[in-house]
Design an enzyme around this catalytic site. Structure first.
Site, PDB file in Angstrom:
ATOM      1  N   SER A 156       0.886  -1.104  -0.104  1.00  0.00           N
ATOM      2  CA  SER A 156       0.114   0.190   0.036  1.00  0.00           C
ATOM      3  C   SER A 156       1.004   1.352   0.091  1.00  0.00           C
ATOM      4  O   SER A 156       1.877   1.360  -0.793  1.00  0.00           O
ATOM      5  CB  SER A 156      -0.928  -0.031   1.207  1.00  0.00           C
ATOM      6  OG  SER A 156      -1.791   1.106   1.115  1.00  0.00           O
ATOM      7  N   THR A 157       0.729   2.005   0.890  1.00  0.00           N
ATOM      8  CA  THR A 157       1.487   3.287   0.994  1.00  0.00           C
ATOM      9  C   THR A 157       3.093   3.087   0.938  1.00  0.00           C
ATOM     10  O   THR A 157       3.485   2.519   1.639  1.00  0.00           O
ATOM     11  CB  THR A 157       1.373   4.123   2.404  1.00  0.00           C
ATOM     12  OG1 THR A 157      -0.133   4.116   2.594  1.00  0.00           O
ATOM     13  CG2 THR A 157       1.974   5.853   2.345  1.00  0.00           C
ATOM     14  N   MET A 179      -0.130   1.496   4.886  1.00  0.00           N
ATOM     15  CA  MET A 179      -0.903   1.471   6.255  1.00  0.00           C
ATOM     16  C   MET A 179      -2.051   0.548   6.674  1.00  0.00           C
ATOM     17  O   MET A 179      -2.559   0.114   5.730  1.00  0.00           O
ATOM     18  CB  MET A 179      -1.478   3.220   6.209  1.00  0.00           C
ATOM     19  CG  MET A 179      -2.436   3.540   7.285  1.00  0.00           C
ATOM     20  SD  MET A 179      -1.539   3.980   8.720  1.00  0.00           S
ATOM     21  CE  MET A 179      -2.749   4.369   9.993  1.00  0.00           C
TER      22      MET A 179
END
Length: 362
Positions: free
Chosen positions: A183-184, A302
């Site tokens: 993800s991030t 996150m």
């Protein structure tokens, strides 16, 4: 003492978008929009007096475009930046350049006055901004990666899409399949891993949290950089040696076994772990149909998407790896998987490709 709010600076040339972004973000008591700016020059004047925790930055603006401002900002005063775009397919290349230049994530610009868009997308906007606040940016120390406050919306598990594994995954074959979730910070991390792989690497399927259209441009960019072939997944694609399939933004991707082959299926569905595509959905499908033929890798990001699915993969006999804290932009998803005892080995980013190849060698 009450917890300090995450302070956000919103930069967009549209007054209505600035107002809508402020409304969406401040629905969360952990977020505060401390200022809005119509262009980078107004934003720079604010930053000279006070530094925000996160900036949301429009791509197309008068006087100075968002990409140029981002590059200047990263050189002079690194702050976590989330790019905000209408995200047409033509603009996706610019957003990829922004991620390479230091932006930590991307969100879809809210469509002002469209209620059905706001009902789901506003939660994604808030979660992305809170995740960015925990990001390492050019050496900036990450703040605590504890999960964000639970939203009032129901948080669905992979049960909403697939039943749990039966424990009867088929026995090992001569081919392996690698499942990766990120993800991030994941776009650049994935690039580093995939660039290090040889052309005859095992088949790989990837869920990277990102909006629609962006995934197609992301896959095309990686295809031009890597020895392995990379494409956005389509229904019925075969997982083949030397090929990487990336889940399309806005749709879940699942693995299915047909004889000695693995296929992927792409479908609509509810948000799972607040994401679509969801890493939990991919990992659960691998646990159900691949078992010990699979390798699971969870990378920077996150939240906790993928942690449950990785445990299911491990329990089904798969080898599992997590990116370490030191090299993660946000040590949320790997941390949650480790906490569930779902991870066999914790690996720095630079060692993931090597571990992947070792785990899939016969």
């Amino acid at each position: 003492m009450p917890k300090a709010k995450t302070r956000v600076l919103v930069i967009d040339d549209s007054a209505s978008v600035r107002q809508t972004m402020k409304m969406i973000l401040e629905e969360d008591p952990e977020l505060e929009v401390v200022a809005t700016a119509a262009d980078p020059f107004a934003a720079a004047r604010y930053i000279q007096g006070e530094l925000p925790d996160v900036i949301t930055l429009d791509v197309e603006m008068p006087r100075m475009d968002g990409l140029t401002f981002l590059r200047k900002l990263m050189q002079q005063c690194p702050i976590p930046v989330v790019m905000c775009s209408s995200l047409t397919e033509e603009g996706s290349e610019t957003l990829l350049e922004a991620m390479a230049a230091g932006a930590v994530d991307v969100i879809l610009k809210p469509r002002v006055g469209v209620a059905d868009h706001l009902s789901e997308a506003r939660m994604m906007i808030r979660e992305t901004v809170k995740g960015a606040a925990r990001a390492r940016v050019q050496g900036r120390r990450a703040v605590s990666s504890t999960p964000a406050r639970i939203e009032p919306q129901a948080k669905l598990t992979a049960d909403a899409v697939l039943p749990p594994p039966s424990g009867k995954a088929m026995s090992r074959t001569t081919e392996m399949v690698v499942c990766i979730g990120a993800s991030t910070g994941g776009t650049e991390a994935l690039r580093e891993v995939l660039e290090a792989l040889p052309a005859n690497s095992p088949g790989i399927v990837v869920v990277q949290h990102m909006p629609e259209n962006f995934t197609r441009a992301f896959a095309k960019r990686l295809d031009g950089l890597c020895e392995v072939s990379v494409k956005e997944a389509e229904n019925g694609d075969t997982v083949m040696r030397g090929h990487v399939l990336i889940a399309p933004g806005g749709r879940h991707m699942m693995l299915e076994r047909q004889g000695a082959r693995y296929l992927v299926w792409v479908r609509e569905g509810p948000l799972v772990s607040r994401h679509r595509p969801s890493v939990d959905v991919l990992f659960r499908s691998a646990a159900r149909c691949a078992g010990s033929n699979a390798v699971g890798i969870i990378m920077t990001g996150m939240g906790d998407d993928g942690a449950r699915g990785m445990l299911e993969m491990k329990q089904a006999g798969a080898r599992t790896f997590a990116q370490d804290e030191a090299t993660s932009v946000v040590f949320g998803m790997p941390k949650e998987a480790i906490a569930r005892n779902a991870v066999d080995k914790i690996v720095p980013l630079g060692g993931i490709a090597r571990e992947l190849l070792h785990a899939t060698a016969r």
